[in-house]
Write an enzyme that holds these catalytic residues in place. Structure first.
Site, mmCIF file in Angstrom:
data_model
loop_
_atom_site.group_PDB
_atom_site.id
_atom_site.type_symbol
_atom_site.label_atom_id
_atom_site.label_comp_id
_atom_site.label_asym_id
_atom_site.label_seq_id
_atom_site.Cartn_x
_atom_site.Cartn_y
_atom_site.Cartn_z
ATOM 1 N N CYS A 34 57.965 -9.444 21.709
ATOM 2 C CA CYS A 34 57.117 -8.992 22.824
ATOM 3 C C CYS A 34 55.961 -9.943 23.064
ATOM 4 C CB CYS A 34 56.550 -7.608 22.552
ATOM 5 S SG CYS A 34 57.802 -6.434 22.159
ATOM 6 N N ALA B 72 60.230 2.850 22.366
ATOM 7 C CA ALA B 72 59.021 3.079 21.569
ATOM 8 C C ALA B 72 57.749 2.684 22.301
ATOM 9 C CB ALA B 72 59.117 2.344 20.248
ATOM 10 N N THR B 73 57.829 1.773 23.271
ATOM 11 C CA THR B 73 56.635 1.474 24.060
ATOM 12 C C THR B 73 56.159 2.754 24.742
ATOM 13 O OG1 THR B 73 57.235 -0.830 24.383
ATOM 14 C CG2 THR B 73 55.756 0.131 26.025
HETATM 15 N N1 PMP Z 1 56.558 -0.926 17.909
HETATM 16 C C1 PMP Z 1 57.064 -1.871 17.114
HETATM 17 C C2 PMP Z 1 56.557 -2.004 15.715
HETATM 18 C C3 PMP Z 1 58.061 -2.729 17.590
HETATM 19 O O1 PMP Z 1 58.574 -3.681 16.802
HETATM 20 C C4 PMP Z 1 58.523 -2.565 18.926
HETATM 21 C C5 PMP Z 1 59.590 -3.482 19.502
HETATM 22 N N2 PMP Z 1 59.229 -4.835 19.500
HETATM 23 C C6 PMP Z 1 57.963 -1.549 19.711
HETATM 24 C C7 PMP Z 1 56.982 -0.754 19.163
HETATM 25 C C8 PMP Z 1 58.395 -1.328 21.141
HETATM 26 O O2 PMP Z 1 59.684 -0.783 21.172
HETATM 27 P P1 PMP Z 1 60.573 -0.803 22.515
HETATM 28 O O3 PMP Z 1 61.177 -2.157 22.579
HETATM 29 O O4 PMP Z 1 61.587 0.282 22.271
HETATM 30 O O5 PMP Z 1 59.689 -0.487 23.640
#
Ligand code: PMP
Length: 383
Positions: A323, A69-70
């Site tokens: 994160c 999602a990043t």
């Molecule tokens: N958006 C939200 C709301 C998240 O909780 C996260 C993960 N912490 C992300 C984006 C990023 O996802 P990914 O770990 O797949 O990069």
């Protein structure tokens, strides 16, 4: 040890692990190769896209596979900024977005874009009217999260999508659906949402896989240029094992969604009741929020001290979001909700998953009580 950090990451389903490993063994060919091996890999890629699209109620051509999602969030925000800048350079978001959204906007700000960071109410929700009032002639994008990863607060994205499309049909609407997918129903095709990000590892899929729903007709400038994979929006050889594993998780998450919601709500509510018993603690989540996140502060006590005490007592939780948990900064999300700096430095997130039962909550409550007793006499107060 009991793991209550499902909002940070989840254990992959055994079936997902089997799928990833089988596909690594059998479909190692490049899906762009024109020999039979390549064709078989491409077939699996197409099938995965169809299953994900069907599960989301959208067209296969509207699903772009990413590394998580990043990347989906970066692709949506920067992709719109670079493609539609001739229409305008104003974009709208909130002060409580995930770092992958927030930092994408900060980056664009440095590149000359004008970003409005909207406030949230004491429960962490943006007001529909604030979003609509912030729209200007040069606004090209609104980007909001569906469920907040720290507190579980739910932005009214369905109402906002509907009103935006009615009042400002040219404004593109991106929603970070990472913490919502598999818990909260969303019908993308009729929502007014143009872009929706999902991450596999939050729904018991593999890490390093995600997707972005891109409504047909919308164009994104590619961030990764090279080959013509993913409709030319995301160059690079497709990671078919992880995509196949994610597809399993996406299907299971949607199939189990309403049953999971019904099961988590009473567990979450018991936890909230327990936290409300302590006058020194502040509950930062609300019953209107997501079913899997309970967040509280213990003002004056450092979050890491609480976390490690709970870990000694056999339960694993989180400070802020995973994160951001290595930063010593107070939580940006809690400050935006009007919490004190002390409260914003002492936040603990408990996040639940499909494996949790009443007995697990009993043990967690016992650990919380024990932690409170131990920390009453603790010398390491933050004051
Ligand atoms: N958006 C939200 C709301 C998240 O909780 C996260 C993960 N912490 C992300 C984006 C990023 O996802 P990914 O770990 O797949 O990069």
């Amino acid at each position: 040890m009991l793991y209550f950090d499902y909002a940070a990451s989840t254990p992959p389903y055994p079936d997902v692990i089997t799928t990833v490993s089988e596909v690594m063994n059998r479909h190692y060919a490049n899906a762009s190769s024109i020999h039979g091996y390549g064709e078989n890999a491409e077939k699996l890629l197409n099938k995965s896209r169809e299953v994900c699209a069907k599960t989301l109620g959208v067209k296969a051509s509207e699903v772009i596979f990413t590394s998580g999602a990043t990347e989906s969030n970066n692709m949506a925000i920067k992709g719109v900024a670079l493609r539609y800048h001739s229409r305008g350079k104003h974009m709208i978001t909130t002060k409580t977005e995930h770092a992958s959204v927030y930092e994408s906007f900060r980056f664009l700000e440095r590149m000359g874009y004008d970003i409005t960071y909207l406030p949230v109410d004491s429960k962490g929700r943006v007001r529909v009217e604030d979003v609509l009032h912030a729209v200007r002639k040069d606004t090209i994008l609104v980007s909001l999260m569906h469920v907040n990863n720290e507190t579980g607060a739910i932005h009214p994205v369905i109402e906002i999508g509907r009103e935006l499309k009615k009042q400002h049909p040219k404004v593109i609407f991106h929603v970070d659906g990472v913490q919502a997918f598999g818990k909260i129903k969303v019908e993308l095709a009729h929502s007014g949402i143009d872009l929706y990000s999902i991450s596999a590892h939050k729904i018991r899929g593999p890490k390093g896989a995600g997707l972005l729903y891109v409504r047909s007709g919308l164009e994104l400038a590619p961030l990764l240029t090279g080959g013509s994979q993913e409709g030319g929006v995301r160059a690079g050889t497709e990671n078919i094992p992880l995509i196949a594993g994610m597809t399993k998780a996406v299907r299971l998450a949607e199939e189990n969604r309403s049953e999971l919601y019904a099961r988590l709500i009473p567990l979450r509510d018991r936890l909230m009741e327990e936290i409300l018993r302590y006058p020194e603690w502040e509950l930062n989540s609300s019953p209107e929020g997501a079913p899997h996140i309970v967040h509280f502060s213990y003002p004056g006590m450092k979050a890491e001290v609480i976390l490690h005490t709970l870990e000694q007592l056999g339960v694993v939780v989180s400070t802020q979001s995973a994160c951001s948990s290595k930063y010593t900064e107070p939580s940006r999300v809690l400050l935006a909700m009007g919490k004190s700096e002390e409260a914003a430095r002492s936040g603990i997130r408990i996040s639940l998953g499909d494996v949790h039962t009443e007995e697990h909550i009993d043990q967690l409550i016992h650990a919380l009580r024990e932690m409170k007793k131990r920390l009453v006499n603790f010398e390491g107060w933050n004051r």
